[in-house]
Each structure stands twice: as structure tokens, then as C-alpha cells.
Scaffold this motif. Structure first.
Motif, PDB file in Angstrom:
ATOM      1  N   ASP A 116       0.829  -1.205   0.000  1.00 53.58           N
ATOM      2  CA  ASP A 116       0.000   0.000   0.000  1.00 53.58           C
ATOM      3  C   ASP A 116       0.868   1.262   0.000  1.00 53.58           C
ATOM      4  O   ASP A 116       0.436   2.310   0.444  1.00 53.58           O
ATOM      5  N   GLY A 117       2.103   1.154  -0.500  1.00 54.20           N
ATOM      6  CA  GLY A 117       3.008   2.293  -0.474  1.00 54.20           C
ATOM      7  C   GLY A 117       2.852   3.190  -1.692  1.00 54.20           C
ATOM      8  O   GLY A 117       2.128   2.880  -2.638  1.00 54.20           O
ATOM      9  N   HIS A 118       3.575   4.313  -1.677  1.00 52.73           N
ATOM     10  CA  HIS A 118       3.494   5.286  -2.771  1.00 52.73           C
ATOM     11  C   HIS A 118       4.002   4.688  -4.082  1.00 52.73           C
ATOM     12  O   HIS A 118       3.378   4.871  -5.139  1.00 52.73           O
ATOM     13  N   LEU A 119       5.142   3.981  -4.040  1.00 55.57           N
ATOM     14  CA  LEU A 119       5.693   3.378  -5.255  1.00 55.57           C
ATOM     15  C   LEU A 119       4.719   2.356  -5.834  1.00 55.57           C
ATOM     16  O   LEU A 119       4.496   2.312  -7.053  1.00 55.57           O
ATOM     17  N   TYR A 120       4.127   1.561  -4.963  1.00 53.94           N
ATOM     18  CA  TYR A 120       3.153   0.549  -5.392  1.00 53.94           C
ATOM     19  C   TYR A 120       2.000   1.204  -6.152  1.00 53.94           C
ATOM     20  O   TYR A 120       1.628   0.777  -7.247  1.00 53.94           O
ATOM     21  N   ARG A 121       1.448   2.266  -5.589  1.00 55.96           N
ATOM     22  CA  ARG A 121       0.322   2.956  -6.222  1.00 55.96           C
ATOM     23  C   ARG A 121       0.741   3.592  -7.549  1.00 55.96           C
ATOM     24  O   ARG A 121      -0.017   3.575  -8.522  1.00 55.96           O
ATOM     25  N   SER A 122       1.947   4.143  -7.594  1.00 52.89           N
ATOM     26  CA  SER A 122       2.428   4.779  -8.823  1.00 52.89           C
ATOM     27  C   SER A 122       2.585   3.761  -9.945  1.00 52.89           C
ATOM     28  O   SER A 122       2.217   4.025 -11.097  1.00 52.89           O
ATOM     29  N   TYR A 144      -7.721   2.068  -5.207  1.00 55.02           N
ATOM     30  CA  TYR A 144      -6.476   2.744  -5.568  1.00 55.02           C
ATOM     31  C   TYR A 144      -6.661   3.684  -6.758  1.00 55.02           C
ATOM     32  O   TYR A 144      -6.123   4.789  -6.787  1.00 55.02           O
TER      33      TYR A 144
END
Length: 346
Positions: A116-122, A144
Motif C-alpha cells: 500500500d506504499g506510494h511506489l506501489y500505487r504509482s 487505488y
């Protein structure tokens, strides 16, 4: 149309069943495509330390660049199994080799539950098609990215070998899976300890919690432990069993549930996403309560096991027929037919 399948989950000698469903799906797809139009780049699963994993992934990434980026080969679609960090390879190919490539990702469970991190979402945002192995995962992707994200439920698929056969039912219950905490093997042991009436049970798999099937359990029940069973052996074991018991803490889809049901074997399962996707309580099997509730109070599940094993024959046959019918749509040919359509659509 040239397609490259990328996965960090593929069977090895050390872990012969890890990611086997990805390999089976790829081999089924190969029946549809020319040898040079469908390729697979995979990392075999092995037992490693944290440092070993870092080295393994470094080699996995570097070898990909030399094999697929710095060569003349060109692909139109990359299909990633297990999103993170494997999808980074698809982006490397996109930005260094073919900016028009389409990226498809199949999410298998841990790659949604544990990130659920920023890199994952990006990284999620650049995917063209999202495939999830249970419909509950759609909610995660839509949370997301919004409701417009192209998300489809499509499990990995099971072999056509699984089917009902006319053999004698030797086992009251069968458990098929690894002997790990995530699979609820400790709950299985607790259930067997609580059952005083002797049962014949087949336990298929391996893992560090095998010790939980102790002498106290074996004194009461006739336990048959089978390791490294082939599909042919599983076919016989499923058909020789009255019910499959699935005790997982978490299950994305539950291929063993699907395999058993395709053999006409109803399932008794904990309340996981994967079980709810397949088991209709009282119609083709039974859904138990949430894992923690069951673990704290084992009495209801013990009562249910005894109740189902004493089922009248006509009721059992109705459960069995319904189980087999509900699993038909998830055979590998049916799943891969839809995958082929998805490749054409993107």
C-alpha cells in the motif's frame, strides 16, 4: 502479436509446487500460439536468506535487460504474474524498448494484501489491464485507481485431468496444501484433536508444521500422509474422499478447492475470499466462520464435520453434483480462451 509472460513465482526442484499454476497456464497458452510468439521469463522459487533474495532479484533484473532489452526481440504485450516488484521489468521494457507495449498484470493475493506504499500505487497507474483471482480484489484496485480501472476476475485455472471417477470413498476428509500457518495447518491439527470419533483422513502436502499431526491425533484417526503428489495421484485422492477441508487463514482463490470440487468433492472451508468465490454454503459445500472465531471455539466446526459425514446419500450426491458443475468454468482451456480474448482486446 508477440507476448512475453514475466513472473517471479515459478516451480523449482526445491519448491516444485510454488507457482505451478503460472507454469500450467503458460503451457496451456502455448497450445494456442506459435513457439516464437509466446515466451516466458521466470524466476524459480528457492529457499534463500534475505541477502540471497537480494542477489537473486538482482540477477533476475539484469538478465532480463540483457536478454530482452539489448536484443532484437520485440513484444506487443507483457503479461506479469505477481505485481510487485516484477512489474518494474515491464516498465523497463516499455521505456527502453517499446513505448507502445501493453502491460497486463495478474494479481494472485499477497501482491495486493501486503502492499500500500506510494511506489506501489504509482506503478499501478501504468497497467493497461488488471486481472484478479477473486472478485473481492476488484475493490482494492478500484480503491487505488477509481471505478474506471479495467479490472477482471479470472483465476489461474485447473487441469482438465480433474473430474469425477467411480472409485470407493476411502477417506472421510482430505486436506491438500502446504503445512504452513497461512494455510491454517495449526487449525487442522486442532480440529482433528477435537474429533473423538475415528476418521480416515488424507493429508497431502509438506511443510514445517508437519509435527502438529502428533501421536495423539494418530491414535484416534487413521492418518494417511502423502507428499509431493502428482496431478494423477491427486485425482485419485480427491475422488477417494468425501469432503475436502480447507482451513486457510487467507486464500486468494484456492486451487485445491476448485480441483476437489471439479472431482465432485464438496468443500468445508474457512471464510476466506477464495472460499467465498467458489463455495455456496449448503449448496456445494460449507463455509465456516472467520478463522479467529473458529480457532477460539472449535466446537461448531467439530459438530459440522460429524454432521456432514452422516449426510444422507441423496443430499451428499446433490452437494457433489453442484460442486462439480460450479468448478467446470475454471478449467485451464476455458481460462486461457478468455486470456487469448484479453490479449486481442488490449
Amino acid at each position: 502479436m508477440n507476448i512475453l509472460v514475466i513472473t517471479n513465482m515459478f516451480p523449482s526442484k526445491q519448491k516444485p509446487y510454488s507457482g505451478l499454476f503460472v507454469k500450467n497456464q503458460f503451457e496451456e497458452l502455448k497450445k494456442t500460439y506459435r513457439d516464437d510468439s509466446l515466451d516466458c521469463y521466470a524466476m524459480e522459487r528457492k529457499f534463500t536468506s534475505k541477502v540471497g533474495s537480494l542477489i537473486k532479484y538482482s540477477k533476475f533484473f539484469l538478465n532480463f535487460i540483457f536478454k530482452y532489452v539489448f536484443t532484437s526481440s520485440k513484444y506487443d504485450i507483457i503479461h506479469v504474474h505477481f505485481f510487485y516488484p516484477t512489474v518494474i521489468l515491464a516498465y523497463i521494457y516499455k521505456y527502453l524498448k517499446n513505448k507502445n507495449i501493453k502491460i497486463i498484470v495478474t494479481f494472485h493475493g499477497s501482491d495486493i494484501y501486503q502492499n500500500d506504499g506510494h511506489l506501489y500505487r504509482s506503478l499501478l497507474k501504468g497497467v493497461d489491464k488488471y486481472i484478479v483471482v477473486n472478485s473481492q480484489f476488484k475493490k482494492y484496485i478500484h480503491a487505488y485507481l477509481g471505478k474506471d480501472a479495467d479490472v477482471e476476475f479470472l483465476p489461474a485455472g485447473i487441469s482438465e485431468i480433474f473430474r469425477p471417477t467411480k472409485i470407493t470413498k476411502k477417506y472421510d476428509l482430505i486436506y491438500a496444501g502446504s503445512f504452513y500457518s497461512i494455510k491454517g495447518f495449526d487449525l487442522l491439527a486442532k480440529i482433528l484433536t477435537s474429533l473423538n470419533k475415528p476418521l480416515n483422513i488424507a493429508i497431502v502436502g509438506s511443510g514445517p508444521l508437519e509435527r502438529l499431526i502428533n501421536e495423539d491425533i494418530k491414535r484416534v484417526h487413521n492418518v494417511h500422509l502423502i507428499k509431493n503428489a502428482s496431478h494423477e495421484q491427486l485425482l485419485e485422492l480427491y475422488n477417494a474422499s468425501r469432503f475436502l477441508i480447507n482451513t486457510s487463514r487467507s486464500e486468494a482463490f484456492g486451487l485445491s478447492i476448485c480441483e476437489a470440487m471439479k472431482c465432485g468433492v464438496p468443500c468445508i472451508a474457512t471464510n476466506t475470499d477464495g472460499a467465498k468465490e467458489q463455495v455456496i454454503d449448503g449448496e456445494n459445500g460449507f463455509i465456516l466462520g472467520d478463522f479467529n472465531e473458529i480457532f477460539d471455539d472449535i466446537t461448531p466446526i467439530s459438530d459440522l464435520v460429524y454432521k456432514t459425514l452422516d449426510y444422507p446419500l441423496n443430499k451428499y450426491h446433490a452437494l457433489s453434483d453442484s460442486a462439480e458443475k460450479s468448478a467446470r468454468k475454471w478449467t485451464l482451456p476455458n481460462v486461457c480462451k478468455r486470456l487469448h480474448e484479453i490479449y486481442e482486446e488490449v
